[in-house]
Design a protein around this motif. Structure first.
Motif, PDB file in Angstrom:
ATOM      1  N   GLY A   1       0.815  -1.203   0.000  1.00  0.00           N
ATOM      2  CA  GLY A   1       0.000   0.000   0.000  1.00  0.00           C
ATOM      3  C   GLY A   1       0.853   1.258   0.000  1.00  0.00           C
ATOM      4  O   GLY A   1       2.094   1.215  -0.014  1.00  0.00           O
ATOM      5  N   ASP A   2       0.161   2.397  -0.011  1.00  0.00           N
ATOM      6  CA  ASP A   2       0.845   3.687   0.005  1.00  0.00           C
ATOM      7  C   ASP A   2       0.212   4.549   1.089  1.00  0.00           C
ATOM      8  O   ASP A   2      -0.921   5.016   0.926  1.00  0.00           O
ATOM      9  N   PRO A   3       0.893   4.772   2.205  1.00  0.00           N
ATOM     10  CA  PRO A   3       2.210   4.224   2.559  1.00  0.00           C
ATOM     11  C   PRO A   3       2.096   2.773   2.998  1.00  0.00           C
ATOM     12  O   PRO A   3       1.038   2.343   3.463  1.00  0.00           O
ATOM     13  N   PRO A   4       3.184   2.004   2.851  1.00  0.00           N
ATOM     14  CA  PRO A   4       3.104   0.587   3.239  1.00  0.00           C
ATOM     15  C   PRO A   4       3.070   0.422   4.755  1.00  0.00           C
ATOM     16  O   PRO A   4       3.663   1.198   5.494  1.00  0.00           O
ATOM     17  N   LEU A   5       2.359  -0.602   5.180  1.00  0.00           N
ATOM     18  CA  LEU A   5       2.294  -0.969   6.591  1.00  0.00           C
ATOM     19  C   LEU A   5       2.983  -2.312   6.776  1.00  0.00           C
ATOM     20  O   LEU A   5       3.000  -3.144   5.859  1.00  0.00           O
ATOM     21  N   SER A   6       3.539  -2.528   7.944  1.00  0.00           N
ATOM     22  CA  SER A   6       4.304  -3.756   8.172  1.00  0.00           C
ATOM     23  C   SER A   6       4.141  -4.209   9.612  1.00  0.00           C
ATOM     24  O   SER A   6       3.730  -3.439  10.489  1.00  0.00           O
ATOM     25  N   SER A   7       4.506  -5.455   9.837  1.00  0.00           N
ATOM     26  CA  SER A   7       4.524  -6.028  11.177  1.00  0.00           C
ATOM     27  C   SER A   7       5.635  -7.065  11.222  1.00  0.00           C
ATOM     28  O   SER A   7       6.025  -7.627  10.187  1.00  0.00           O
ATOM     29  N   ASN A   8       6.154  -7.298  12.417  1.00  0.00           N
ATOM     30  CA  ASN A   8       7.260  -8.218  12.608  1.00  0.00           C
ATOM     31  C   ASN A   8       6.819  -9.390  13.473  1.00  0.00           C
ATOM     32  O   ASN A   8       5.901  -9.276  14.286  1.00  0.00           O
ATOM     33  N   VAL A   9       7.522 -10.497  13.287  1.00  0.00           N
ATOM     34  CA  VAL A   9       7.304 -11.665  14.118  1.00  0.00           C
ATOM     35  C   VAL A   9       8.668 -12.283  14.411  1.00  0.00           C
ATOM     36  O   VAL A   9       9.583 -12.236  13.587  1.00  0.00           O
ATOM     37  N   SER A  10       8.804 -12.796  15.621  1.00  0.00           N
ATOM     38  CA  SER A  10      10.058 -13.406  16.039  1.00  0.00           C
ATOM     39  C   SER A  10      10.064 -14.869  15.621  1.00  0.00           C
ATOM     40  O   SER A  10       9.096 -15.601  15.858  1.00  0.00           O
ATOM     41  N   LEU A  11      11.164 -15.272  15.000  1.00  0.00           N
ATOM     42  CA  LEU A  11      11.326 -16.665  14.567  1.00  0.00           C
ATOM     43  C   LEU A  11      12.617 -17.207  15.162  1.00  0.00           C
ATOM     44  O   LEU A  11      13.692 -16.609  14.994  1.00  0.00           O
ATOM     45  N   SER A  12      12.504 -18.293  15.891  1.00  0.00           N
ATOM     46  CA  SER A  12      13.662 -18.938  16.513  1.00  0.00           C
ATOM     47  C   SER A  12      13.954 -20.226  15.758  1.00  0.00           C
ATOM     48  O   SER A  12      13.089 -21.100  15.658  1.00  0.00           O
ATOM     49  N   LEU A  13      15.172 -20.297  15.231  1.00  0.00           N
ATOM     50  CA  LEU A  13      15.613 -21.484  14.510  1.00  0.00           C
ATOM     51  C   LEU A  13      16.533 -22.281  15.427  1.00  0.00           C
ATOM     52  O   LEU A  13      17.614 -21.818  15.788  1.00  0.00           O
ATOM     53  N   PHE A  14      16.098 -23.463  15.813  1.00  0.00           N
ATOM     54  CA  PHE A  14      16.867 -24.320  16.681  1.00  0.00           C
ATOM     55  C   PHE A  14      17.498 -25.433  15.842  1.00  0.00           C
ATOM     56  O   PHE A  14      16.798 -26.144  15.111  1.00  0.00           O
ATOM     57  N   VAL A  15      18.832 -25.533  15.965  1.00  0.00           N
ATOM     58  CA  VAL A  15      19.570 -26.561  15.232  1.00  0.00           C
ATOM     59  C   VAL A  15      19.582 -27.833  16.080  1.00  0.00           C
ATOM     60  O   VAL A  15      19.996 -27.810  17.246  1.00  0.00           O
ATOM     61  N   LEU A  16      19.116 -28.913  15.506  1.00  0.00           N
ATOM     62  CA  LEU A  16      19.069 -30.192  16.210  1.00  0.00           C
ATOM     63  C   LEU A  16      20.368 -30.945  15.979  1.00  0.00           C
ATOM     64  O   LEU A  16      20.889 -30.991  14.859  1.00  0.00           O
ATOM     65  N   ASP A  17      20.844 -31.504  17.049  1.00  0.00           N
ATOM     66  CA  ASP A  17      22.113 -32.223  16.973  1.00  0.00           C
ATOM     67  C   ASP A  17      21.942 -33.539  16.232  1.00  0.00           C
ATOM     68  O   ASP A  17      20.957 -34.260  16.414  1.00  0.00           O
ATOM     69  N   GLN A  18      22.930 -33.825  15.379  1.00  0.00           N
ATOM     70  CA  GLN A  18      23.020 -35.117  14.698  1.00  0.00           C
ATOM     71  C   GLN A  18      24.316 -35.792  15.139  1.00  0.00           C
ATOM     72  O   GLN A  18      25.291 -35.129  15.514  1.00  0.00           O
ATOM     73  N   ASN A  19      24.303 -37.088  15.075  1.00  0.00           N
ATOM     74  CA  ASN A  19      25.490 -37.831  15.506  1.00  0.00           C
ATOM     75  C   ASN A  19      26.525 -37.774  14.392  1.00  0.00           C
ATOM     76  O   ASN A  19      26.702 -38.725  13.615  1.00  0.00           O
ATOM     77  N   ASP A  20      27.235 -36.633  14.329  1.00  0.00           N
ATOM     78  CA  ASP A  20      28.212 -36.430  13.261  1.00  0.00           C
ATOM     79  C   ASP A  20      29.632 -36.265  13.793  1.00  0.00           C
ATOM     80  O   ASP A  20      30.534 -35.952  13.025  1.00  0.00           O
TER      81      ASP A  20
END
Length: 932
Positions: free
Chosen positions: A538-557
């Motif tokens: 839109g004009d003017p544009p509207l926005s919103s934020n969201v928190s994203l948590s990326l958790f790395v899962l351990d692998q037997n490496d």
């Protein structure tokens, strides 16, 4: 009293001012013009833009237009000139009939202001119609005995024009028997009458022919004629006479055709045919004639068609009664039509402002319409209404105009379209109503930011993912429409471990899909915190934020990493000590390992994979402690090789192995005796060397071999020269040479010229090491090299030997003995007597020297199993990295070296406070040798 009078006076003035202001406002909004009828299309009526106070460009910008109801548009606006012009032919007679003034009223609407202006145009009559008789030929019957002065009515001509353009006079053609008399009625009508001037004689002239001319007062005048035939009859004494001169009747407009309205009656006292009366319409308009019918014999007047009050509410006509002798009588009939509620209200939309923005303020006009009813009285009074639940309100504007206003804020996201039903109801009995449906579209504005379905997201991703893997997809919903609802996704800028977030993950701006740009390692970082932004277009544009948590899962490496025992870097094998008297459960050593993974992948278990003597040792499943499983027996080998496997609990499990060498002995000499039999286990995964490494090693080996041969040749040559010198010397004849070579000398020799080859499975990592000589680990001193031993001749010696002076032998070093902390023992223990059980005779000393020489020889050719680096003889893995051959007890304290007059004192001498023998005597003897 006076004050009260003044108040009344002032109040009256205020009311008067308000009334005059209202009149002025009404007049100010009324614009009047005049135009002649029958003007050509496009003729200018007036300058509407000037009278409205608008510029020419404002006519279109403000949406100025004409609004009218229920009739053909007679006028139009010319936007180029700003004039009001005729839109077609205007016929005054059709619009206003015989009305004195013909006024056309309509409204001009200024849409942007929703303001109405009244326009009144007077249509001026022109002389465009001729007076017209209903018949072209008329027969008048006159009795021959009629007396002069008898009057006979003549038909009237009708002229639809008004004023001077209407009928003004009649003229009769000249003759000797008749004249014309014109009578003017109360309503201003002109009635012509034929007057008999002379008596008639039927036998002389049976018919007379006359011409009646009707003329108007226009310029030029218009006229029409009717031919009159006067027939002379025999005697007829009486004319028909009506029962009443005027008949009046009221009928509702909804009477069906054929309904009897009234009956006129005329009587004639004559007999025979002279008494028979016939009725006919004498004076009736062309529009009225088709609506009614008259029975010529009975005089009954009935409807021929349906009456319409809205077209005509009053009808007037004349009925003529004529007998067989030609005498006539006339009567007037007046028919009044009563209105009934037979017309539904009509609703005409004048302006519809659709679509409308959802941020339209309250009180904005949405629709302007006209509601009217063709009926009269209460039947024509209209009331409009809408549903109350809508955010709109009806308001009456001017006359029959209504405005639909907003009374609440609109929200397109709740309701994007309104179907408004306007009901117009009259006040008749029964009431009639009309409904119109107005569809109002609400235009979206960008008043809603995108919203996510959750306040935060948690994503779990196994490590070692492929680059470009889709991690997750976020979705934001924008309740707006079109471009205002098109969501664009992006990531907030951030830095993670010194690198921008955009180097780790990316997001599809259209779909919100997250992609991994690199392979994540759980051991490097375990989670990423990021902010996802959703912006609309839109004009003017509207926005919103969201928190994203990326958790790395351990692998037997990660393979378990063994911390202890650590493999020596020089390729040797560490040695662990187990006493022969160890009982079951004796702790030999402990394997310590860690796994960089976490959770179940880092749970380690230990097991004994391979043992040279099964059942002798056991490994703790969870502790890694290596303990004796049974008592040691004499038949057990002094060297035990154990392979311990460390395995995690991942899926699939990973493992690592370590090889332990356990020496079974109660004392250090037993350990040293068994060291020669230890072998370095070959690496199970060792691979062949590349061609380049083989060539390099072969070349280095050849160079080293050549160097050793040359060195040995030089040594033999020097030894041979020294033998010759000893044989030629008188003072040294008969003195036997030493049969033993010093341990320090051999080690110094081997360390100086030894090399190490380290081979790995990867040929690129194979290397050849030439260690520098470590003279700090040798027990030989410069003074010992000055002795007359063949292999210890100083490199500074030059031939002839006679030119080299002999340096007197120095006294032995008193600081070479071990302290309590430096003596060898089991791991973690320094117990034992300071003197220990050390060899105290020449035989044991010679045995120890032989063992050291043998071990040193193996180290020189690369097959030694002692390990531990230069000067360690493999004991550093057991006794710590600070343990070198400097810590091995020097058995020379009880050794007599033939060919030397030096005597080594033991440690007891030092504890007793005795000083070692001075080397002065040796210096004197050396001086004597020099003299010889």
């Amino acid at each position: 009293m006076a004050a009260a009078t003044n108040r009344l006076y002032h109040r009256g003035l205020v009311l008067l001012c308000l009334f005059l202001g209202r009149l002025w406002e009404t007049g100010a909004n009324q614009i009047r013009y005049s135009v002649p009828e029958e003007t050509e299309k496009g003729s200018i009526v007036g300058n509407i833009s000037k009278d409205l106070g608008l510029e020419l460009r404002e006519l279109e910008e403000r949406g100025v237009r004409i609004v009218s109801r229920g009739r053909t548009q007679l006028f139009a606006l010319n936007a180029r000139s700003g004039s009001l012009v005729t839109a077609g032919r205007i016929d005054r007679e059709e619009l206003c009939a015989q009305s004195a003034r013909c006024l056309v009223n309509f409204k001009v609407l200024i849409e942007d202001r929703v303001q109405l202006y009244g326009i009144e145009i007077e249509v001026i009559d022109i002389n465009d119609n001729n007076p017209k008789f209903q018949v072209e030929n008329l027969e008048v019957k006159v009795n021959e005995i009629a007396a002069p002065g008898t009057r006979y009515p003549l038909p009237e001509a009708v002229d639809p024009d008004v004023g001077l353009n209407s009928l003004q006079n009649y003229q009769l053609s000249s003759n000797h028997h008749f004249s014309l008399d014109v009578q003017t009625g109360d309503d201003g009508t002109i009635n012509p009458e034929l007057v008999l001037e002379r008596a008639l004689d039927r036998e002389e002239e049976a018919a007379h022919h006359l011409v009646l001319i009707a003329s108007d007062g226009g310029k030029p005048p218009r006229s029409s004629t009717v031919h009159i035939q006067v027939t002379v009859l025999d005697t007829n004494d009486n004319a028909p006479v009506f029962a009443q001169p005027i008949y009046r009747v009221k009928v509702p407009e909804n009477v069906p055709p054929g309904t009897l309205l009234l009956t006129v009656s005329a009587s004639d006292p004559d007999e025979g045919t002279n008494g028979e009366v016939a009725y006919k319409f004498w004076k009736i308009s062309e529009k009225q004639s088709p609506l009614f019918q008259l029975n010529e014999d009975t005089g009954e007047i009935s409807t021929a068609k349906s009456l319409d009050y809205e077209e005509c509410a009053f009808y007037e006509m004349e009925i003529q009664a004529e007998d067989g002798g030609g005498l006539k009588g006339r009567a007037k009939v007046c028919i009044s039509v009563d209105d009934v509620n037979d017309n539904r209200p009509e609703v005409i939309i004048t302006s519809l402002f659709s679509p409308v923005r959802e941020d339209t303020p309250q009180g904005t006009v949405i629709v302007l319409f006209n509601a009217h009813d063709r009926d009269s009285g209460k039947n024509g009074q209209v009331v409009c209404s809408i549903e109350e639940i809508l955010p709109f309100q009806l308001e009456k504007s001017v006359e029959d105009y209504y405005r639909l206003l907003t009374v609440q804020n609109l929200d397109r996201e709740k309701t994007s379209e309104y179907n408004i039903t306007v009901t117009a109801t009259d006040k008749g009995m029964p009431p009639l109503s009309t409904e119109i449906h107005i569809t109002l579209h609400v235009v979206d504005i960008n008043d809603n930011p995108p919203s996510f379905s959750q306040t935060s997201y948690s994503v779990y991703l196994p490590e070692n993912n492929l680059r470009g893997t889709s991690i997750f997809s976020v979705t934001a919903h924008d309740p707006d429409s079109n471009e205002n609802a098109r969501v664009i996704y992006s990531l907030e800028e951030d830095t993670i471990q010194g690198a921008p977030l955009s180097s780790y993950v990316s997001i599809n701006s259209d779909t919100g899909a997250l992609y991994a740009l690199r392979s994540f390692d759980y051991e490097q970082f375990r989670d990423l915190q990021m902010q996802v932004r959703a912006s609309d277009s839109g004009d003017p544009p509207l926005s919103s934020n969201v928190s994203l948590s990326l958790f790395v899962l351990d692998q037997n490496d990660n393979v378990p990493e063994i911390l202890y025992p650590a493999l020596p870097t020089d390729g040797s094998t560490g040695v662990e000590l187990a006493p022969c008297s160890a009982q079951p459960g004796y702790l030999v050593t402990k394997v310590v390992a860690v796994d960089r993974d976490s959770g179940q992948n880092a749970w380690l278990s230990y097991r004994l994979l391979k043992a040279s003597e099964p059942g002798l040792f056991a490994v703790g499943l969870h502790t890694g402690e290596v303990r004796t499983a049974r008592a040691l027996l004499d038949r057990d080998a002094l060297k035990q090789s154990l392979v311990v496997a460390v395995q995690d609990h991942g899926q699939p499990p990973l493992s690592a192995t370590v090889t332990l060498t356990v020496a079974v002995a109660d004392s250090i000499p037993d350990v040293l005796a068994d060291l020669g039999s230890l072998e370095v286990p070959a690496h199970p995964e060792a691979s062949d060397l590349t061609l380049y490494l083989v060539v390099a090693v072969a070349a280095v080996s050849c160079i080293f071999l050549a160097f050793v041969i040359v060195l040995l040749a030089l040594r033999l040559r020097r030894w041979h020269m020294s033998r010759l010198l000893q044989a030629s010397g008188s003072g040294l004849v008969g003195v036997p040479a030493s049969q033993f070579v010093g341990v320090d000398g051999v080690r110094a020799f081997l360390q100086t010229y030894s090399h190490e080859v380290s081979l790995t499975a990867d040929s690129r990592k194979s290397h050849v090491i030439f260690p520098q000589p470590n003279y700090a680990d040798t027990l030989i001193s410069q003074e010992s090299c000055e002795k007359s031993e063949p292999l210890c001749i100083s490199d500074d010696s030059r031939f002839p030997i006679e030119d080299t002076p002999l340096v007197p032998q120095a006294p032995p070093n008193t600081d070479w003995r071990f302290s309590q902390a430096q003596r060898p023992g089991t791991s973690g223990s320094q117990n034992g007597d300071e003197t220990g059980t050390w060899p105290n005779n020449q035989f044991d000393t010679e045995m120890l020297q032989a063992m050291i020489l043998a071990s040193a020889s193996e180290a020189a050719d690369g097959s030694s199993t002692l390990g531990g680096g230069a000067g360690t003889m493999g004991l550093s893995a057991r006794y710590g990295p600070q343990f070198t051959l400097q810590h091995v007890p020097d058995y020379r304290q009880n050794v007599y070296i033939p060919g030397s007059n030096a005597t080594l004192t033991n440690a007891a001498g030092k504890r007793d406070g005795k000083t070692p023998a001075s080397g002065n005597g040796n210096k004197k003897k050396s001086g004597k040798k020099e003299k010889k």
